[in-house]
Design an enzyme around this catalytic site. Sequence first.
Site, short mmCIF file in Angstrom:
data_model
loop_
_atom_site.label_atom_id
_atom_site.label_comp_id
_atom_site.label_asym_id
_atom_site.label_seq_id
_atom_site.Cartn_x
_atom_site.Cartn_y
_atom_site.Cartn_z
N ASN A 69 2.42 1.12 -2.44
CA ASN A 69 1.19 1.53 -1.74
C ASN A 69 0.82 0.57 -0.62
O ASN A 69 -0.29 0.63 -0.09
CB ASN A 69 0.03 1.65 -2.73
CG ASN A 69 0.20 2.86 -3.63
OD1 ASN A 69 0.93 3.78 -3.27
ND2 ASN A 69 -0.48 2.87 -4.77
N ASP A 90 -5.01 0.86 -7.58
CA ASP A 90 -3.58 1.12 -7.78
C ASP A 90 -2.75 0.34 -6.75
O ASP A 90 -1.83 0.89 -6.13
CB ASP A 90 -3.31 2.63 -7.70
CG ASP A 90 -1.94 3.01 -8.28
OD1 ASP A 90 -1.34 2.17 -9.00
OD2 ASP A 90 -1.47 4.12 -8.00
N LYS A 95 0.05 -1.83 -5.39
CA LYS A 95 1.44 -2.10 -5.78
C LYS A 95 2.29 -2.00 -4.52
O LYS A 95 1.83 -1.41 -3.51
CB LYS A 95 1.90 -1.11 -6.85
CG LYS A 95 1.76 0.35 -6.45
CD LYS A 95 2.28 1.29 -7.51
CE LYS A 95 2.00 2.74 -7.13
NZ LYS A 95 2.59 3.69 -8.07
N ASP A 146 -2.83 5.02 -0.01
CA ASP A 146 -2.99 5.70 -1.30
C ASP A 146 -4.34 5.37 -1.95
O ASP A 146 -4.41 4.68 -2.98
CB ASP A 146 -1.82 5.36 -2.24
CG ASP A 146 -1.67 6.42 -3.33
OD1 ASP A 146 -2.53 7.33 -3.37
OD2 ASP A 146 -0.72 6.35 -4.12
N THR A 182 -0.83 2.10 -12.20
CA THR A 182 0.59 2.15 -12.52
C THR A 182 0.84 1.07 -13.56
O THR A 182 0.35 -0.05 -13.42
CB THR A 182 1.39 1.86 -11.23
OG1 THR A 182 1.00 2.83 -10.25
CG2 THR A 182 2.89 1.93 -11.46
P1 ATP Z 1 1.85 10.25 -4.98
O1 ATP Z 1 0.96 11.24 -4.38
O2 ATP Z 1 2.85 10.84 -5.89
O3 ATP Z 1 1.16 9.03 -5.53
P2 ATP Z 1 2.35 8.98 -2.52
O4 ATP Z 1 1.00 8.44 -2.60
O5 ATP Z 1 3.47 8.05 -2.20
O6 ATP Z 1 2.76 9.71 -3.84
P3 ATP Z 1 2.00 10.24 0.00
O7 ATP Z 1 0.78 9.48 0.34
O8 ATP Z 1 2.04 11.69 0.30
O9 ATP Z 1 2.33 10.18 -1.52
O10 ATP Z 1 3.21 9.55 0.69
C1 ATP Z 1 4.51 10.07 0.58
C2 ATP Z 1 5.47 9.11 1.25
O11 ATP Z 1 5.21 9.05 2.65
C3 ATP Z 1 5.40 7.70 0.72
O12 ATP Z 1 6.69 7.34 0.33
C4 ATP Z 1 4.97 6.85 1.85
O13 ATP Z 1 5.81 5.74 1.97
C5 ATP Z 1 5.13 7.73 3.09
N1 ATP Z 1 3.94 7.56 3.93
C6 ATP Z 1 2.68 7.84 3.57
N2 ATP Z 1 1.81 7.57 4.54
C7 ATP Z 1 2.53 7.08 5.57
C8 ATP Z 1 2.20 6.58 6.88
N3 ATP Z 1 0.94 6.54 7.31
N4 ATP Z 1 3.21 6.14 7.66
C9 ATP Z 1 4.49 6.16 7.21
N5 ATP Z 1 4.87 6.63 6.00
C10 ATP Z 1 3.90 7.06 5.18
#
Ligand code: ATP
Length: 312
Positions: free
Chosen positions: A162, A157, A159, A175, A200
């Site tokens: 991610n 995935d 993109k 992700d 996606t």
């Molecule tokens: P989904 O689970 O719906 O696919 P996601 O993978 O974006 O969404 P999360 O991994 O919980 O869900 O991330 C949520 C948000 O937090 C994202 O927008 C991402 O940009 C931010 N984020 C995730 N990990 C980090 C990190 N290590 N540092 C900074 N921001 C982060």
Amino acid sequence: VTPSISTDSSTNLHGIISSPTGTAPVRKRTLADYKLGRTLGEGSYSTVVAAVDVSNKRDYAIKVLDKRHIIREKKVKYVNIEKNTLYKLDHPGVVKLYSTFQDSSSLYYVLELCQNGELLTFIKKLGSFDENCTRFYAAQILTAVEYIHSQGVIHRDLKPENILLDQRMYVKLTDFGTAKMLEPSEDGTDSDRANSFVGTAEYVSPELLTEKAACKSSDLWALGCIIYQLLTGRPPFKGSNEYQTFQKIVKLEYSFPPGFPAAAMDLVSKLLVHDPNDRLGANNTIGLLKQHPFFNGINWADLWEQPAPRLQ
Ligand code: ATP
């Protein structure tokens, strides 16, 4: 029926936070070890917050996952995949998972903090990247992908949402909830297929749509889409709905706008190829992909030490 936490390792929420095998026992961290800061973002079943380790003042991002929600939405499998995959990976281009812990309501993943958020935000802000910036980011994404593939992991995935950026504006893949770990016995050629539909719409490879199977080369297809997007501001295949997008993908219906750099056009055309085996870099030949003229000027040896180019 209220879902119960079973002892089956695939659905056991206690099991998913145990230390990886082979590591020395360390005191389990708790939320009290961190001072929580701003919310960095929300996922469909998680919230990510900035945090400082109170003992050493180091910055982290803590992903908080609501246990009940994960069970209700049947996401235990994905939560496990993400944890196990991230624990296994150790590369400057992949977000690091330092530890996991839990309390009665939530699971906590202590992650490397990516201060500059998502690559997508910068594409939107700037409209598109120039050729030099595209080259640098494509090269960092490519070496991170080369590394995960060397560890038997297909992301599935990839993109711009991610791909996170740290303080130095370096790439960090994230992700891995839908990643696939190939069995050690598999030799990693692109005949190794990982089943079930994920991804996606805009970045999904044709083999996923037609054969319901992804392989390492599916990540190269996504890389082709991302390089195109960095240079133009939009993904190559975008219909008015998912079905239209899929139609465009299977018909390989995309075009290069005027001014698209010639070397990039040649590279993207060699990645957006229907047969996964015919993509440049397929079947463990990413070295060949790195030699493509588009990457001329990239110093692969110090890619993770040189300053990132100023975005323009
Ligand atoms: P989904 O689970 O719906 O696919 P996601 O993978 O974006 O969404 P999360 O991994 O919980 O869900 O991330 C949520 C948000 O937090 C994202 O927008 C991402 O940009 C931010 N984020 C995730 N990990 C980090 C990190 N290590 N540092 C900074 N921001 C982060």
